[in-house]
Design an enzyme around this catalytic site. Structure first.
Site, PDB file in Angstrom:
ATOM      1  N   ARG A   1       1.046  -0.963   0.033  1.00  0.00           N
ATOM      2  CA  ARG A   1      -0.091   0.379  -0.108  1.00  0.00           C
ATOM      3  C   ARG A   1       0.854   1.545   0.002  1.00  0.00           C
ATOM      4  O   ARG A   1       2.031   1.008   0.813  1.00  0.00           O
ATOM      5  CB  ARG A   1      -1.329  -0.331   0.925  1.00  0.00           C
ATOM      6  CG  ARG A   1      -0.560  -0.008   3.007  1.00  0.00           C
ATOM      7  CD  ARG A   1      -1.097   0.244   3.865  1.00  0.00           C
ATOM      8  NE  ARG A   1      -0.803   0.221   5.142  1.00  0.00           N
ATOM      9  CZ  ARG A   1       0.594   0.677   5.514  1.00  0.00           C
ATOM     10  NH1 ARG A   1       0.231   1.416   5.498  1.00  0.00           N
ATOM     11  NH2 ARG A   1       0.107   0.316   6.952  1.00  0.00           N
TER      12      ARG A   1
ATOM     13  N   HIS B   1      -1.883   3.133   6.353  1.00  0.00           N
ATOM     14  CA  HIS B   1      -2.949   2.273   6.346  1.00  0.00           C
ATOM     15  C   HIS B   1      -4.029   2.572   5.595  1.00  0.00           C
ATOM     16  O   HIS B   1      -5.299   1.776   5.752  1.00  0.00           O
ATOM     17  CB  HIS B   1      -2.473   2.201   8.080  1.00  0.00           C
ATOM     18  CG  HIS B   1      -3.311   0.643   7.963  1.00  0.00           C
ATOM     19  ND1 HIS B   1      -3.742  -0.452   8.117  1.00  0.00           N
ATOM     20  CD2 HIS B   1      -4.217   0.877   9.880  1.00  0.00           C
ATOM     21  CE1 HIS B   1      -4.168  -1.476   8.676  1.00  0.00           C
ATOM     22  NE2 HIS B   1      -5.377  -0.176   9.765  1.00  0.00           N
TER      23      HIS B   1
ATOM     24  N   TYR C   1       8.023   4.541   9.767  1.00  0.00           N
ATOM     25  CA  TYR C   1       8.179   2.922  10.008  1.00  0.00           C
ATOM     26  C   TYR C   1       8.198   2.272   8.653  1.00  0.00           C
ATOM     27  O   TYR C   1       8.681   0.947   8.276  1.00  0.00           O
ATOM     28  CB  TYR C   1       6.927   1.958  10.937  1.00  0.00           C
ATOM     29  CG  TYR C   1       5.530   2.706  10.030  1.00  0.00           C
ATOM     30  CD1 TYR C   1       5.457   2.142   8.881  1.00  0.00           C
ATOM     31  CD2 TYR C   1       4.485   2.624  10.353  1.00  0.00           C
ATOM     32  CE1 TYR C   1       3.802   1.706   8.444  1.00  0.00           C
ATOM     33  CE2 TYR C   1       3.316   3.076   9.748  1.00  0.00           C
ATOM     34  CZ  TYR C   1       2.729   2.582   8.957  1.00  0.00           C
ATOM     35  OH  TYR C   1       1.476   2.412   8.343  1.00  0.00           O
TER      36      TYR C   1
END
Length: 370
Positions: A269, A273, A283
Site C-alpha cells: 500500500r 494504513h 516506519y
C-alpha cells in the site's frame, strides 16, 4: 542443565522442505513481459482492457477519496493505491452469484460487484444506507474487526454448499489479520466441511506499523494453509494476470466440491494504513517505497497491454475523466442524502425496542422534529 539429546530426525529440514514449496507465482515481470506463458489466463482483449479500466478508475477513486477525507467530506478511509491488482483481478475472477466478505480496505471489490459508489461514500460516513447491499449484490459490509470476516466466510460458504449453489464465498484480510485467531478458526472450519471458500491474505508488509517479519516466523503466509489441510498459494499481488488466474482456479476447485484455497498476494500500500492519523514515514523508508513503486500494478499491466496494442494514453485519459465525473456525481448524491438521525439508529437496531430506549426514542423524536 540437562545435556541436549541427539535428534533422531531433522525437524529443521522438514520445515525448510515445506517452505520451499511456496515460491511466488508470477506471470508478468515489472516491465510487463510474460515470464510464464503456461499460466497466462484465457482472457479476451476486451476483458483485458476492462480490467485495466477498472484499475485506473479505482486509482483515481483512491486519490479523490483521500482528498475528500482531508476536506472532511468522508469519514473512515483506508487507501488502496498499490493493491489494485490484488483486489480487482481477484474480484474479476468471480461470478455475480458469488459472495464477498470484505475487510475495511476492500470497498473497490464491492463497487465492481455492484455496490453504487454513492453508497460506498455513505459507508465511509457511517450512514446506515451505506451498509445495505442492493438486491442482487451478494456481500456483507466491510468488516472492521480484524480477521472476523474469515469466520463469517466459512459459515457463508457452508451455507452455499448446503443449498447446492454453484457459488463461492471470498474474503480478504491483511498480513496482520493472518495473525488473528479468527483466521485459523475460519480456514479450519471451511477445510473440515470442504466449504467453497477463497481466503485471500493481502500481504502489504505491514499491519499498520508492525512489519510482517515481527508477526510470525513463518517464511510465507501461504504455508499456513497446510495446518488445516488446504492448498495455499503465494502470488505476486502486483501482477493482475497472476492474481486473476490463481483466484479463478481456486473458484473452479471450490464449485467442483474440492474445498477452500488460501491465497497470499504479495503487494504494497503506497499510502497510510488509514487516514485516521497513521504516518507511514515513521516506519517505512523512502527507499522501500521507491522499490515498490517500480512494481506498480498499473504500470506493469499498462506496459503489457501497450505491447499488445490494446492501450494508449488517450484511452487512459478517457477513463480518468470518466472516473472523476462519476465520483463528482456520487459525492454530490451522498451530500444530498438525508442525514442520519439518532432515531434511525434505534429503529434499525431493534424490532421491539426496550422500554428504557422507547422512552428515549420519544425524546429524540421530539428534538429531531424541531
Amino acid at each position: 542443565m540437562a545435556p541436549k539429546l541427539k535428534a533422531q530426525f531433522d525437524a529443521e529440514k522438514v520445515l525448510k522442505d515445506t517452505e520451499s514449496q511456496f515460491e511466488m507465482i508470477q506471470i508478468l515481470d515489472e516491465d510487463g513481459n510474460v515470464v510464464n506463458k503456461d499460466l497466462v489466463p484465457d482472457l479476451s482483449d476486451e476483458q483485458l482492457v476492462e480490467l485495466m479500466e477498472r484499475m485506473v478508475w479505482t486509482r483515481i477513486l483512491d486519490q479523490r477519496s483521500i482528498s475528500l477525507n482531508r476536506q472532511g467530506r468522508l469519514g473512515f478511509y483506508a487507501p488502496t493505491a498499490g493493491q489494485e491488482a490484488s483486489q480487482l483481478a481477484s474480484q474479476y475472477a468471480l461470478e455475480q452469484e458469488d459472495f464477498i466478505l470484505p475487510g475495511y480496505r476492500d470497498v473497490p471489490q464491492l463497487i465492481w460487484q455492484g455496490l453504487p459508489l454513492t453508497e460506498a461514500f455513505l459507508f465511509s460516513r457511517g450512514h446506515f444506507k451505506g451498509n445495505r447491499m442492493p438486491e442482487g449484490v451478494n456481500a456483507l459490509s466491510p468488516q472492521i474487526i480484524i480477521g472476523a470476516q474469515y469466520v463469517q466466510t466459512a459459515g457463508v460458504a457452508l451455507g452455499l454448499k448446503k443449498r447446492g449453489k454453484q457459488a463461492v464465498a471470498i474474503t480478504y484480510t491483511g498480513d496482520g489479520g493472518s495473525s488473528q485467531g479468527d483466521f485459523y478458526e475460519g480456514i479450519n472450519f471451511a477445510s473440515a466441511y470442504k466449504a467453497p471458500a477463497i481466503f485471500v491474505i493481502q500481504n502489504n508488509n505491514y499491519a499498520i506499523s508492525t512489519p510482517r517479519s515481527k508477526q510470525t516466523a513463518a517464511e510465507t503466509l501461504a504455508q499456513k494453509a497446510i495446518s488445516v489441510g488446504i492448498p495455499g498459494l503465494q502470488v505476486d499481488g502486483m501482477d493482475a494476470l497472476a492474481v486473476y488466474q490463481a483466484t479463478k482456479e481456486a473458484r473452479d476447485r471450490a464449485v467442483n466440491g474440492e474445498g477452500p484455497t488460501l491465497i497470499e498476494t504479495i503487494t504494497y500500500r503506497y499510502g497510510p494504513h488509514t487516514m485516521a492519523g497513521d504516518d507511514p514515514t515513521k516506519y517505512r523508508t523512502s527507499d522501500e517505497d521507491s522499490e515498490w513503486e517500480k512494481k506498480d500494478p498499473l504500470v506493469r499491466f499498462r506496459k503489457y497491454l501497450e505491447g499488445k496494442g490494446l492501450w494508449t494514453e488517450e484511452k487512459e485519459n478517457e477513463v480518468i475523466d470518466r472516473a472523476k465525473a462519476e465520483i463528482k456525481t456520487a459525492i454530490k448524491e451522498a451530500d444530498n442524502t438525508e442525514k442520519q438521525k439518532v432515531t434511525d439508529l434505534m429503529e434499525n437496531m431493534y424490532e421491539a425496542m426496550p422500554q428504557h430506549l422507547a422512552e428515549q426514542y420519544e425524546i429524540y423524536k421530539e428534538k429531531e422534529s424541531k
